[in-house]
Design a protein around this motif. Structure first.
Motif, PDB file in Angstrom:
ATOM      1  N   TYR A   1       0.844  -1.202   0.000  1.00 12.09           N
ATOM      2  CA  TYR A   1       0.000   0.000   0.000  1.00 12.09           C
ATOM      3  C   TYR A   1       0.881   1.255   0.000  1.00 12.09           C
ATOM      4  O   TYR A   1       0.691   2.172  -0.810  1.00 12.09           O
ATOM      5  N   LYS A   2       1.869   1.274   0.919  1.00 10.84           N
ATOM      6  CA  LYS A   2       2.745   2.448   1.049  1.00 10.84           C
ATOM      7  C   LYS A   2       3.565   2.668  -0.236  1.00 10.84           C
ATOM      8  O   LYS A   2       3.782   3.809  -0.656  1.00 10.84           O
ATOM      9  N   LEU A   3       4.018   1.575  -0.849  1.00 13.13           N
ATOM     10  CA  LEU A   3       4.792   1.697  -2.091  1.00 13.13           C
ATOM     11  C   LEU A   3       3.928   2.248  -3.227  1.00 13.13           C
ATOM     12  O   LEU A   3       4.371   3.099  -3.996  1.00 13.13           O
TER      13      LEU A   3
ATOM     14  N   PRO B   1      16.671  -9.078 -14.816  1.00 15.81           N
ATOM     15  CA  PRO B   1      15.346  -9.301 -15.391  1.00 15.81           C
ATOM     16  C   PRO B   1      14.263  -8.897 -14.395  1.00 15.81           C
ATOM     17  O   PRO B   1      14.486  -8.942 -13.184  1.00 15.81           O
ATOM     18  N   GLY B   2      13.109  -8.497 -14.917  1.00 17.23           N
ATOM     19  CA  GLY B   2      11.997  -8.127 -14.049  1.00 17.23           C
ATOM     20  C   GLY B   2      11.188  -9.365 -13.658  1.00 17.23           C
ATOM     21  O   GLY B   2      11.470 -10.471 -14.106  1.00 17.23           O
ATOM     22  N   PRO B   3      10.155  -9.178 -12.844  1.00 14.10           N
ATOM     23  CA  PRO B   3       9.371 -10.303 -12.332  1.00 14.10           C
ATOM     24  C   PRO B   3       8.569 -11.036 -13.402  1.00 14.10           C
ATOM     25  O   PRO B   3       8.101 -12.150 -13.172  1.00 14.10           O
TER      26      PRO B   3
ATOM     27  N   SER C   1       5.091 -10.680  -3.838  1.00 13.93           N
ATOM     28  CA  SER C   1       4.447  -9.404  -4.138  1.00 13.93           C
ATOM     29  C   SER C   1       5.057  -8.779  -5.383  1.00 13.93           C
ATOM     30  O   SER C   1       6.208  -8.380  -5.398  1.00 13.93           O
ATOM     31  N   LEU C   2       4.246  -8.676  -6.443  1.00 14.75           N
ATOM     32  CA  LEU C   2       4.701  -8.008  -7.667  1.00 14.75           C
ATOM     33  C   LEU C   2       4.978  -6.533  -7.414  1.00 14.75           C
ATOM     34  O   LEU C   2       5.857  -5.942  -8.029  1.00 14.75           O
ATOM     35  N   VAL C   3       4.230  -5.941  -6.493  1.00 12.61           N
ATOM     36  CA  VAL C   3       4.389  -4.509  -6.205  1.00 12.61           C
ATOM     37  C   VAL C   3       5.829  -4.216  -5.794  1.00 12.61           C
ATOM     38  O   VAL C   3       6.468  -3.287  -6.292  1.00 12.61           O
ATOM     39  N   LYS C   4       6.367  -5.069  -4.882  1.00  8.77           N
ATOM     40  CA  LYS C   4       7.725  -4.823  -4.393  1.00  8.77           C
ATOM     41  C   LYS C   4       8.764  -5.090  -5.484  1.00  8.77           C
ATOM     42  O   LYS C   4       9.800  -4.441  -5.532  1.00  8.77           O
ATOM     43  N   SER C   5       8.495  -6.072  -6.348  1.00  6.66           N
ATOM     44  CA  SER C   5       9.443  -6.348  -7.436  1.00  6.66           C
ATOM     45  C   SER C   5       9.473  -5.210  -8.448  1.00  6.66           C
ATOM     46  O   SER C   5      10.519  -4.815  -8.933  1.00  6.66           O
ATOM     47  N   LEU C   6       8.289  -4.696  -8.768  1.00  4.71           N
ATOM     48  CA  LEU C   6       8.194  -3.688  -9.833  1.00  4.71           C
ATOM     49  C   LEU C   6       8.515  -2.275  -9.347  1.00  4.71           C
ATOM     50  O   LEU C   6       9.106  -1.492 -10.076  1.00  4.71           O
ATOM     51  N   PHE C   7       8.101  -1.979  -8.135  1.00  3.81           N
ATOM     52  CA  PHE C   7       8.213  -0.589  -7.655  1.00  3.81           C
ATOM     53  C   PHE C   7       9.091  -0.521  -6.410  1.00  3.81           C
ATOM     54  O   PHE C   7       8.821   0.213  -5.475  1.00  3.81           O
TER      55      PHE C   7
ATOM     56  N   SER D   1      13.299 -11.450   2.072  1.00  5.57           N
ATOM     57  CA  SER D   1      12.019 -12.084   1.701  1.00  5.57           C
ATOM     58  C   SER D   1      10.912 -11.044   1.500  1.00  5.57           C
ATOM     59  O   SER D   1       9.898 -11.324   0.870  1.00  5.57           O
ATOM     60  N   TYR D   2      11.112  -9.832   2.017  1.00  3.99           N
ATOM     61  CA  TYR D   2      10.100  -8.776   1.852  1.00  3.99           C
ATOM     62  C   TYR D   2      10.210  -8.084   0.500  1.00  3.99           C
ATOM     63  O   TYR D   2       9.456  -7.159   0.208  1.00  3.99           O
ATOM     64  N   GLY D   3      11.170  -8.512  -0.337  1.00  2.00           N
ATOM     65  CA  GLY D   3      11.348  -7.837  -1.624  1.00  2.00           C
ATOM     66  C   GLY D   3      12.039  -6.496  -1.427  1.00  2.00           C
ATOM     67  O   GLY D   3      12.545  -6.187  -0.347  1.00  2.00           O
ATOM     68  N   SER D   4      12.058  -5.682  -2.482  1.00  2.00           N
ATOM     69  CA  SER D   4      12.783  -4.403  -2.437  1.00  2.00           C
ATOM     70  C   SER D   4      11.942  -3.330  -1.746  1.00  2.00           C
ATOM     71  O   SER D   4      11.503  -2.365  -2.362  1.00  2.00           O
ATOM     72  N   ALA D   5      11.726  -3.526  -0.454  1.00  2.51           N
ATOM     73  CA  ALA D   5      10.865  -2.615   0.314  1.00  2.51           C
ATOM     74  C   ALA D   5      11.714  -1.639   1.128  1.00  2.51           C
ATOM     75  O   ALA D   5      12.843  -1.961   1.489  1.00  2.51           O
ATOM     76  N   PRO D   6      11.190  -0.447   1.400  1.00  3.29           N
ATOM     77  CA  PRO D   6      11.944   0.491   2.254  1.00  3.29           C
ATOM     78  C   PRO D   6      12.285  -0.139   3.606  1.00  3.29           C
ATOM     79  O   PRO D   6      11.468  -0.838   4.196  1.00  3.29           O
ATOM     80  N   VAL D   7      13.511   0.120   4.078  1.00  4.71           N
ATOM     81  CA  VAL D   7      13.984  -0.503   5.320  1.00  4.71           C
ATOM     82  C   VAL D   7      13.062  -0.159   6.487  1.00  4.71           C
ATOM     83  O   VAL D   7      12.792  -1.007   7.337  1.00  4.71           O
ATOM     84  N   LYS D   8      12.544   1.056   6.518  1.00  5.88           N
ATOM     85  CA  LYS D   8      11.696   1.448   7.667  1.00  5.88           C
ATOM     86  C   LYS D   8      10.448   0.573   7.750  1.00  5.88           C
ATOM     87  O   LYS D   8       9.947   0.325   8.844  1.00  5.88           O
ATOM     88  N   TYR D   9       9.951   0.065   6.611  1.00  3.84           N
ATOM     89  CA  TYR D   9       8.775  -0.800   6.640  1.00  3.84           C
ATOM     90  C   TYR D   9       9.149  -2.242   6.942  1.00  3.84           C
ATOM     91  O   TYR D   9       8.425  -2.950   7.660  1.00  3.84           O
TER      92      TYR D   9
END
Length: 507
Positions: free
Chosen positions: A32-34, A306-308, A366-372, A497-505
């Motif tokens: 959601y935050k991403l 490569p992307g997801p 989560s595709l969201v974390k892979s893409l964004f 395992s959380y994907g490319s998510a901001p460290v604070k999250y």
């Protein structure tokens, strides 16, 4: 395109507003935050930042064509049909670019000229030969020839237009490439998504610079007589620089640069596996290649992953050969990427840095974390692994390796100080180069390249330090909290395992 993007933003903002954030799982909340950050960033870029007006380098057709020609996602004939369709629009695309460009900066205009000239390495005789030898019909081949000629003429015309524009900007003055404090803090919040402001990060970096310099002074004191017969100077920074200069002569031969990188990768794989630092997937190979010409001029080494949606494709480690450099520039570059630092670079870009993280990111459900994904976490992870590998004994705790690592780490710290000082505080070229040479012990060629990069981008240079600081501090807190139960491999795999998510999250 901008109108469509803003309509897209409005639609998704409305949809996001219908969720109750309290009911979401941690993984859903990160998504959601991403997504929220993504649409806010689109809107801000178009309406507030307006780089589409002042950055001519954002207009270049090469990348899209290169993807279709080089990636083996479909039979070659099918991909060539796609190339023919795409070629039709090249003249209109460059016309639209010229209609958009207004009040550009000089550095971005110069980069646009260089990179558009590189487009001919993609729209090349080699491509024409591929079409000629393909199974396409005579009619399709004829259509290709017509559109190919028109596209190349359009690029040539655009380069001529940009060259005339450059001359005007040089004589009449151009817009300042600096974006100032207000825009900088806004861009930092959107791009980095850190748990602090840009100013707070800058202050942390200044404190870290002083700490690292003290560590380097200590190592220099301990190993000086091993490498240098004359007495050590009283001035610590002078002594550090002199010792680094002596050690930097240990580097690969110019013509072996790309091959040497290639040979180091299996050694890193073995160390990570032996030490059980993280699980590596042997089915996802890393291909070391020379950087394609249309991508050169920005960074000496990079990863193209490569992307997801195309997980089975190769990951490329792009290494730029030193053919185009003068002897003097090449020697300066090789001293910068000497025997020790080249190993640290390969940890950062390849294993267990970018390449490893991006493989994990693609496995995230989560595709969201892979893409964004969050660039600061991606860069921060690569920087974090450099120090982690040395802490685990890579390089056998050799003091020379640690001294060079600290020099390298000082670049990351200096990147943040530099970017903020240039873009917000108005630092000029001479002062910036003095900071890099005297405070971060960099070679002149490296310092000049970094100045150029800091004039072409904003905020991105802080992502390395920001992400690294947040990951390392988080790990140390967990260690203290968990004590004997802390498991490094488990930390790494859970974190990724959380994907490319901001460290604070993730935290």
């Amino acid at each position: 395109s901008r109108d469509k993007t803003l309509a897209f933003v409005a639609k998704h903002k409305a949809q996001l507003a219908t969720f109750d954030q309290k009911t979401l799982t941690p993984n859903e909340l990160i998504d959601y935050k991403l997504l929220e950050n993504l649409v806010n960033n689109f809107e801000w870029d178009i309406n507030t930042f307006k780089s589409w007006q002042w950055d001519p380098s954002s207009y270049n057709v090469a990348g899209g064509f290169a993807q279709i020609i080089n990636e083996d996602f479909a039979p070659l004939d099918e991909r060539l049909v796609s190339v023919i369709a795409r070629l039709e629009h090249v003249p209109a695309y460059y016309q639209a670019a010229r209609d958009n460009i207004a009040d550009p900066t000089l550095p971005h205009t110069q980069l646009a000229i260089q990179q558009n000239q590189g487009a001919f390495s993609v729209l090349s005789d080699e491509l024409a030969a591929k079409v000629s030898a393909s199974g396409l019909t005579a009619e399709q081949k004829q259509l290709f020839d017509t559109r190919f000629s028109a596209a190349k003429a359009a690029i040539t015309q655009h380069i001529e237009w940009l060259t005339a524009l450059e001359a005007t900007l040089q004589t009449e003055g151009a817009r300042d490439f600096r974006i100032g404090e207000a825009l900088y803090e806004q861009k930092f919040a959107l791009d980095i998504q850190a748990g602090m402001t840009a100013k707070q990060l800058y202050e942390k970096a200044v404190a870290d610079k002083n700490r690292v310099q003290a560590e380097m002074a200590k190592i220099t004191h301990d190993i000086w007589s091993k490498h240098i017969a004359t007495p050590k100077p009283e001035d610590d920074k002078l002594a550090i620089r002199q010792l680094i200069d002596v050690l930097s002569a240990n580097h690969v031969k110019r013509e072996n640069f790309v091959d040497d990188v290639r040979q180091q990768i299996p050694e890193l794989v073995k160390f990570v596996n032996d030490k059980k630092l993280i699980t590596l997937d042997p089915n996802k190979p890393l291909v070391v290649r020379e950087t394609p010409e249309y991508m050169r001029g920005f960074a000496g080494a990079s990863i193209s992953a490569p992307g997801p949606y195309e997980k089975s494709s190769n990951t490329y480690y792009n290494v730029t050969p030193l053919d185009g450099m003068s002897d003097e520039s090449a020697e300066s570059y090789l001293r910068e990427y000497n025997h020790w630092i080249l190993q640290v670079l390969n940890i950062h870009e390849a294993i267990p840095g970018h390449y490893t993280q991006l493989v994990y990111s693609n496995e995230s459900p989560s595709l969201v974390k892979s893409l964004f994904g969050n660039g600061a976490m991606v860069e921060g992870w690569a920087v974090y692994t450099e120090r982690m590998m040395l802490e685990e004994g890579y390089g056998n705790f050799e003091p020379e390796m640690w001294l060079m690592y600290y020099k390298w780490n000082l670049r990351v710290i200096a990147n943040t100080i530099l970017d903020y000082s240039i873009q917000v505080k108005g630092m000029g070229e001479e002062e910036a180069i003095a900071l890099m040479e005297n405070e971060a012990f960099q070679q002149r060629a490296e310092a000049e390249g970094k100045w150029r990069r800091a004039t072409l981008s904003q905020v991105q240079l802080t992502s390395y330090y920001s992400g690294y600081r947040e990951i390392y501090d988080f790990r140390e807190e967990l260690k203290t909290e968990q004590g004997e139960a802390f498991d490094l491999k488990q930390f790494h795999e859970t974190f990724l395992s959380y994907g490319s998510a901001p460290v604070k999250y993730i935290r």
